[in-house]
Design a protein around this motif. Sequence first.
Motif, PDB file in Angstrom:
ATOM      1  N   VAL A   1       0.905  -1.149  -0.036  1.00  0.00           N
ATOM      2  CA  VAL A   1       0.051   0.044  -0.060  1.00  0.00           C
ATOM      3  C   VAL A   1       0.903   1.174  -0.093  1.00  0.00           C
ATOM      4  O   VAL A   1       0.540   2.075  -0.622  1.00  0.00           O
ATOM      5  N   THR A   2       1.982   1.288   0.698  1.00  0.00           N
ATOM      6  CA  THR A   2       3.027   2.499   0.731  1.00  0.00           C
ATOM      7  C   THR A   2       3.320   2.912  -0.806  1.00  0.00           C
ATOM      8  O   THR A   2       3.103   3.913  -1.076  1.00  0.00           O
ATOM      9  N   ALA A   3       3.653   1.966  -1.573  1.00  0.00           N
ATOM     10  CA  ALA A   3       4.149   2.271  -2.898  1.00  0.00           C
ATOM     11  C   ALA A   3       2.897   2.613  -3.793  1.00  0.00           C
ATOM     12  O   ALA A   3       2.809   3.514  -4.511  1.00  0.00           O
ATOM     13  N   ASP A   4       1.818   1.658  -3.637  1.00  0.00           N
ATOM     14  CA  ASP A   4       0.442   2.086  -4.400  1.00  0.00           C
ATOM     15  C   ASP A   4       0.002   3.393  -4.190  1.00  0.00           C
ATOM     16  O   ASP A   4      -0.317   4.234  -4.872  1.00  0.00           O
ATOM     17  N   ALA A   5       0.095   3.900  -2.965  1.00  0.00           N
ATOM     18  CA  ALA A   5      -0.675   5.267  -2.369  1.00  0.00           C
ATOM     19  C   ALA A   5       0.476   6.383  -2.784  1.00  0.00           C
ATOM     20  O   ALA A   5      -0.251   7.159  -3.473  1.00  0.00           O
ATOM     21  N   ALA A   6       1.836   5.969  -2.716  1.00  0.00           N
ATOM     22  CA  ALA A   6       2.486   6.965  -3.166  1.00  0.00           C
ATOM     23  C   ALA A   6       2.290   7.407  -4.653  1.00  0.00           C
ATOM     24  O   ALA A   6       2.308   8.386  -5.105  1.00  0.00           O
ATOM     25  N   ALA A   7       2.260   6.259  -5.439  1.00  0.00           N
ATOM     26  CA  ALA A   7       2.274   6.394  -7.046  1.00  0.00           C
ATOM     27  C   ALA A   7       0.859   7.391  -7.287  1.00  0.00           C
ATOM     28  O   ALA A   7       0.852   8.089  -8.048  1.00  0.00           O
ATOM     29  N   LEU A   8      -0.394   6.629  -6.574  1.00  0.00           N
ATOM     30  CA  LEU A   8      -1.389   7.167  -7.033  1.00  0.00           C
ATOM     31  C   LEU A   8      -1.677   8.720  -6.480  1.00  0.00           C
ATOM     32  O   LEU A   8      -2.230   9.360  -7.499  1.00  0.00           O
ATOM     33  N   CYS A   9      -1.190   8.795  -5.336  1.00  0.00           N
ATOM     34  CA  CYS A   9      -1.136  10.430  -5.012  1.00  0.00           C
ATOM     35  C   CYS A   9      -0.479  11.281  -5.912  1.00  0.00           C
ATOM     36  O   CYS A   9      -0.756  12.293  -6.353  1.00  0.00           O
ATOM     37  N   LEU A  10       0.843  10.885  -6.076  1.00  0.00           N
ATOM     38  CA  LEU A  10       1.749  11.701  -6.964  1.00  0.00           C
ATOM     39  C   LEU A  10       1.188  11.934  -8.413  1.00  0.00           C
ATOM     40  O   LEU A  10       1.391  13.080  -8.615  1.00  0.00           O
ATOM     41  N   LYS A  11       0.768  11.121  -8.879  1.00  0.00           N
ATOM     42  CA  LYS A  11       0.404  10.925 -10.296  1.00  0.00           C
ATOM     43  C   LYS A  11      -1.113  12.028 -10.352  1.00  0.00           C
ATOM     44  O   LYS A  11      -1.196  12.557 -11.473  1.00  0.00           O
ATOM     45  N   SER A  12      -1.700  11.913  -9.158  1.00  0.00           N
ATOM     46  CA  SER A  12      -3.130  12.754  -9.539  1.00  0.00           C
ATOM     47  C   SER A  12      -2.641  14.034  -9.054  1.00  0.00           C
ATOM     48  O   SER A  12      -3.744  14.740  -8.676  1.00  0.00           O
ATOM     49  N   GLY A  13      -1.362  14.426  -8.525  1.00  0.00           N
ATOM     50  CA  GLY A  13      -1.162  15.678  -8.128  1.00  0.00           C
ATOM     51  C   GLY A  13      -1.287  16.228  -6.762  1.00  0.00           C
ATOM     52  O   GLY A  13      -1.241  17.323  -6.467  1.00  0.00           O
ATOM     53  N   ASN A  14      -1.506  15.081  -5.984  1.00  0.00           N
ATOM     54  CA  ASN A  14      -1.609  15.273  -4.502  1.00  0.00           C
ATOM     55  C   ASN A  14      -0.233  14.900  -3.697  1.00  0.00           C
ATOM     56  O   ASN A  14       0.554  14.314  -4.089  1.00  0.00           O
ATOM     57  N   ALA A  15      -0.202  15.695  -2.629  1.00  0.00           N
ATOM     58  CA  ALA A  15       0.990  15.467  -1.509  1.00  0.00           C
ATOM     59  C   ALA A  15       0.160  14.039  -0.615  1.00  0.00           C
ATOM     60  O   ALA A  15      -1.030  14.092  -0.430  1.00  0.00           O
ATOM     61  N   ALA A  16       1.011  13.410  -0.110  1.00  0.00           N
ATOM     62  CA  ALA A  16       0.433  12.277   0.738  1.00  0.00           C
ATOM     63  C   ALA A  16       1.284  12.156   2.003  1.00  0.00           C
ATOM     64  O   ALA A  16       2.470  12.207   2.155  1.00  0.00           O
ATOM     65  N   ILE A  17       0.208  11.978   3.160  1.00  0.00           N
ATOM     66  CA  ILE A  17       0.930  11.437   4.453  1.00  0.00           C
ATOM     67  C   ILE A  17       0.570   9.949   4.866  1.00  0.00           C
ATOM     68  O   ILE A  17      -0.620   9.737   4.572  1.00  0.00           O
ATOM     69  N   LEU A  18       1.295   9.102   4.736  1.00  0.00           N
ATOM     70  CA  LEU A  18       1.062   7.600   4.766  1.00  0.00           C
ATOM     71  C   LEU A  18       1.417   7.117   6.412  1.00  0.00           C
ATOM     72  O   LEU A  18       2.459   7.495   6.930  1.00  0.00           O
ATOM     73  N   ARG A  19       0.501   6.511   6.965  1.00  0.00           N
ATOM     74  CA  ARG A  19       0.796   6.021   8.420  1.00  0.00           C
ATOM     75  C   ARG A  19       0.515   4.508   8.248  1.00  0.00           C
ATOM     76  O   ARG A  19      -0.848   4.129   8.344  1.00  0.00           O
TER      77      ARG A  19
END
Length: 418
Positions: free
Chosen positions: A130-148
Amino acid sequence: MKIEDYMEQLGRAARGAARLVASASTKAKNDALLAMAAAVREQRERLLAANAEDLQRAGAAGLEAAMIDRLTLSAKGVETMAQGLEQVASLADPVGEISELKRRPSGIQVGRMRVPLGVVGIIYEARPNVTADAAALCLKSGNAAILRGGKEALASNQMIAACVRQGLLEAGLPEAAVQVLDNTDRAAVDLLVAMPQYVDVIVPRGGKGLIARVAAAARVPVIKHLDGVCHVYIAASADLDKALRIADNAKTQRYGTCNTMETLLVDAAVAERALPPLAALFAAKGVELRGCERSRQLLPNIAAASEADWYEEYLAPILALRVVDGVDAAMEHIARYGSAHTDAIVTEDYSQALRFLREVDSSSVMVNASTRFADGFEYGLGAEIGISTDKFHARGPVGLEGLTSQKWIVLGDGEVRA
């Protein structure tokens, strides 16, 4: 550093990074994703070693089998993670897409532009991918992400986070575009979901307890699903060979996922022919059946289902079984006991299939297919941030489009309102 100060620092950094990522070019985002994929492959042995540490701690702590299954990374899993990053890079960039542009009688053109949500907070258990998936999707959609991530996957998540940071730096994007908490204190979650000044939306991924707690405490919108009580209904007109394959896959392909079938509904008209081979199939794979009174008349050796079983998300080799009188009874059962996640019908009756598609109010509704297909990758989204059973703002597997919103845009040439 106090936890409050730590979370304030992360939130402030994420808000600043969000503006930069929102305006980043598609090339820069794709370059970062491809560099992340390369880093994941380069660090495969270290990733597996970190995961082995997590698994050892999980075993010592007595984590249940479904959780350990989600936590486990293999060499194939690492490669799948890298491919997922590359697949997201290959997807069309939704940011800036203009749609529904129409000219009004006044002369102006009115349309909609797709834009990022801003800062996405993601809280999840076990699954390090999920760490990689979330990072990828948030970045490609132009969002910053905080992952816990959960404490059970801390070593794995920190190694993946290092690969993500490397990719961001190589592409010239801010490291704060994706931040992975190194603090597993539950207080961090309570603070993250209550920072509307820094966080625009929260996505919890995990067990019902986690999601319910996040939803109750959040002061920002939450994209969520609480349960995956998924059904397969074998209709009177079903091709029974097809039904056996679908029921088998929906239950046994993986037990610990939210799109796994938990209740099998069988039409009374075919129960006598369908139940014996189904029971034999599941018995061979060690699946415990808990049946209604009518199903137990045909399968006297199975356990009796209680009322609670119809609501249960087992995430285990246990299956609830009920005989129903027609599609209306099946849909009534799904409406009463289901969780609006994924439900399927096996039928050769076209009209009946259309009724099921229209009337079953779930985020994914299927005809003649396994519920296990309810997945962002299988739907062509590249990956998913989670599955939403809410009706606003996203529903079903949440990919790039689900991590964006739309704003109205107006194009004019000097028009003024009369």
